[in-house]
Design a protein around this motif. Structure first.
Motif, mmCIF file in Angstrom:
data_model
loop_
_atom_site.group_PDB
_atom_site.id
_atom_site.type_symbol
_atom_site.label_atom_id
_atom_site.label_comp_id
_atom_site.label_asym_id
_atom_site.label_seq_id
_atom_site.Cartn_x
_atom_site.Cartn_y
_atom_site.Cartn_z
ATOM 1 N N LYS A 34 0.849 -1.187 0.000
ATOM 2 C CA LYS A 34 0.000 0.000 0.000
ATOM 3 C C LYS A 34 0.889 1.242 0.000
ATOM 4 O O LYS A 34 2.051 1.201 0.403
ATOM 5 N N LEU A 35 0.363 2.358 -0.484
ATOM 6 C CA LEU A 35 1.099 3.620 -0.391
ATOM 7 C C LEU A 35 1.396 3.938 1.080
ATOM 8 O O LEU A 35 0.615 3.566 1.955
ATOM 9 N N PRO A 36 2.565 4.549 1.354
ATOM 10 C CA PRO A 36 3.484 5.212 0.421
ATOM 11 C C PRO A 36 4.542 4.317 -0.217
ATOM 12 O O PRO A 36 5.460 4.820 -0.843
ATOM 13 N N TYR A 37 4.445 2.993 -0.049
ATOM 14 C CA TYR A 37 5.374 2.107 -0.750
ATOM 15 C C TYR A 37 5.261 2.353 -2.258
ATOM 16 O O TYR A 37 4.168 2.453 -2.796
ATOM 17 N N GLY A 38 6.404 2.464 -2.915
ATOM 18 C CA GLY A 38 6.424 2.659 -4.362
ATOM 19 C C GLY A 38 6.276 4.089 -4.818
ATOM 20 O O GLY A 38 6.309 4.368 -6.024
ATOM 21 N N GLY A 57 5.202 5.505 -8.397
ATOM 22 C CA GLY A 57 4.007 6.302 -8.129
ATOM 23 C C GLY A 57 2.868 5.500 -7.541
ATOM 24 O O GLY A 57 1.796 6.044 -7.263
ATOM 25 N N TYR A 58 3.087 4.209 -7.336
ATOM 26 C CA TYR A 58 2.061 3.339 -6.759
ATOM 27 C C TYR A 58 2.764 2.116 -6.170
ATOM 28 O O TYR A 58 3.899 1.801 -6.553
ATOM 29 N N PRO A 59 2.147 1.398 -5.260
ATOM 30 C CA PRO A 59 2.788 0.217 -4.671
ATOM 31 C C PRO A 59 2.855 -0.926 -5.670
ATOM 32 O O PRO A 59 1.898 -1.189 -6.403
ATOM 33 N N THR A 60 3.996 -1.595 -5.715
ATOM 34 C CA THR A 60 4.213 -2.698 -6.653
ATOM 35 C C THR A 60 4.454 -4.028 -5.948
ATOM 36 O O THR A 60 4.601 -5.057 -6.610
ATOM 37 N N ASP A 115 10.402 2.669 -1.087
ATOM 38 C CA ASP A 115 9.681 3.771 -1.714
ATOM 39 C C ASP A 115 9.835 3.755 -3.222
ATOM 40 O O ASP A 115 9.156 4.511 -3.926
ATOM 41 N N GLY A 116 10.739 2.925 -3.740
ATOM 42 C CA GLY A 116 10.965 2.893 -5.189
ATOM 43 C C GLY A 116 11.686 1.636 -5.608
ATOM 44 O O GLY A 116 11.332 0.522 -5.203
ATOM 45 N N ARG A 117 12.733 1.821 -6.408
ATOM 46 C CA ARG A 117 13.462 0.691 -6.972
ATOM 47 C C ARG A 117 14.351 -0.009 -5.938
ATOM 48 O O ARG A 117 14.775 0.593 -4.959
ATOM 49 N N LEU A 118 14.642 -1.272 -6.232
ATOM 50 C CA LEU A 118 15.498 -2.111 -5.407
ATOM 51 C C LEU A 118 16.839 -2.301 -6.104
ATOM 52 O O LEU A 118 17.006 -1.927 -7.275
ATOM 53 N N VAL A 119 17.783 -2.918 -5.412
ATOM 54 C CA VAL A 119 19.095 -3.179 -6.011
ATOM 55 C C VAL A 119 18.956 -3.891 -7.352
ATOM 56 O O VAL A 119 19.592 -3.518 -8.338
ATOM 57 N N ILE A 120 18.108 -4.906 -7.406
ATOM 58 C CA ILE A 120 17.971 -5.689 -8.633
ATOM 59 C C ILE A 120 17.429 -4.832 -9.769
ATOM 60 O O ILE A 120 17.786 -5.023 -10.947
#
Length: 377
Positions: free
Chosen positions: A60-64, A69-72, A77-82
């Motif tokens: 759920k937000l604020p993840y992503g 711009g949305y939870p994935t 909060d955004g991209r991961l190492v991979i």
């Protein structure tokens, strides 16, 4: 003639400049695909592919919010190492392996939140069945990978050819294995007895992938858990138990360090056993410690280890077990890019970006994923 020589010289200089700019792109074309395994540090959505359970705040937000711009389903909060690695190598973001209607010819992400190195019976035999949430151990994920092969290659030889040209990232594994006894408040001495089992399991997983044809593997260590708000909030210690400069719990970080040393020894064994295979040790521990001790160098605020997203709880860590990030009462800091800890358990996109670059080009990998290949080419 002199004019021609000048033109040729200029052309040569331009060519040299172009060649100097090529290594990243050249390396990017060497990998046909990436296959990634792990836990919530690299889960790109496998846990939520069948829908989002009401209890799961990480979807759920604020993840992503920062990149997508949305939870994935990513625990950040955004991209991961991979994600950063895939983008730097010129490959698409890896789809979760459980995604429907996805194509996996350029790779797949088998990681899933809660994953352990060891299978569930190991914990059940020790009376820890209720404290481990294992949604897919390393060896379960490798089975998912094996089951996927018919959809991405038509024969054993075609699969081996693809895997020889692919990058395999195996982990991080171990964090959830140790969380099981830690969060059951078992003695630290008992937790240490898990290390040989966890590391041996990782080694066996690596060898399973080598048997499938993998020749380029990245094996990450674990984070310094004593610096994370979740542990700092749950395990209150006497003042002398904290690092004077870091504020981290020393004995927790020592546990992580011992695991990482054992894992590096295992990698040395595997390299000797498989001389035609490149096995890279990837370091989560050192950069995370640097984020704490030298925050300004990395663009982070100099402060007590503190979650960007959370709620006031015990201490100054902005972590509350009853109001975790994404739950009622929790809030996100204004600028996640100046925090290294996202939710007290996982890292921010900014942190993952620094770590990914350190794995790709050094100094946070032995050898670097790209730097070493450039020297060999």
């Amino acid at each position: 003639m002199r004019c021609c020589r000048v033109v040729m010289a200029v052309e040569c200089l331009l060519l040299l400049a172009l060649v100097a700019a090529l290594p990243r792109a050249a390396v990017a074309r060497e990998y046909a695909a990436i296959f990634n395994f792990g836990d919530s540090l690299v889960d790109a959505g496998n846990l939520v592919v069948n829908g989002i359970p009401d209890y799961l705040a990480t979807a759920k937000l604020p993840y992503g919010q920062t990149y997508f711009g949305y939870p994935t389903g990513r625990c950040s909060d955004g991209r991961l190492v991979i994600d950063f690695i895939a983008q730097e190598l010129g490959l698409p973001l890896l789809p979760p392996s459980k995604a429907r209607n996805a194509t996996f010819h350029r790779g797949a992400n088998f990681a899933i939140t809660g994953a352990t190195s060891l299978d569930t019976p190991f914990f059940q035999e020790r009376g820890l069945g209720q404290t481990v949430w294992n949604s897919g151990s390393l060896h379960t994920q490798i089975k998912w990978f094996q089951d996927m092969k018919p959809s991405i290659c038509n024969s054993t030889q075609e699969c081996r050819d693809l895997f020889r040209r692919s990058l395999f990232i195996v982990g991080e594994f171990g964090g959830n294995d140790y969380n099981s006894p830690l969060f059951a408040f078992r003695p630290l001495e008992e937790v240490y007895t898990f290390i040989p089992h966890v590391v041996d399991s990782i080694g066996k997983g690596v060898e399973k992938l080598i048997a499938e044809g993998a020749v380029d593997l990245v094996v990450p260590g674990v984070l310094p858990i004593g610096c994370f708000p979740v542990y700092l909030s749950i395990f209150r210690k006497q003042p002398e138990m904290y690092g004077p400069k870091s504020g981290c719990i020393k004995e927790m970080n020592t546990l992580s360090w011992v695991h990482n040393v054992a894992l590096q020894r295992k990698i040395v064994e595997l390299r000797a056993r498989h001389p035609g295979v490149r096995i890279i040790y990837a370091d989560y521990y050192t950069p995370a410690i640097q984020f704490v001790l030298h925050a300004e160098k990395w663009g982070f605020l100099r402060q007590t280890p503190r979650a960007c997203c959370g709620a006031p709880g015990v201490g100054e860590y902005n972590f509350n077990l009853t109001s975790k990030c994404g739950e009622p009462g929790a809030y996100s800091c204004e600028d996640p890019s100046n925090h290294w800890s996202w939710d007290g358990i996982h890292l921010t996109e900014a942190s993952y970006g620094h770590i990914a670059r350190g794995w790709l080009y050094g100094p946070f990998a032995d050898p670097p994923i790209i730097g070493d290949r450039q020297q060999q080419s």
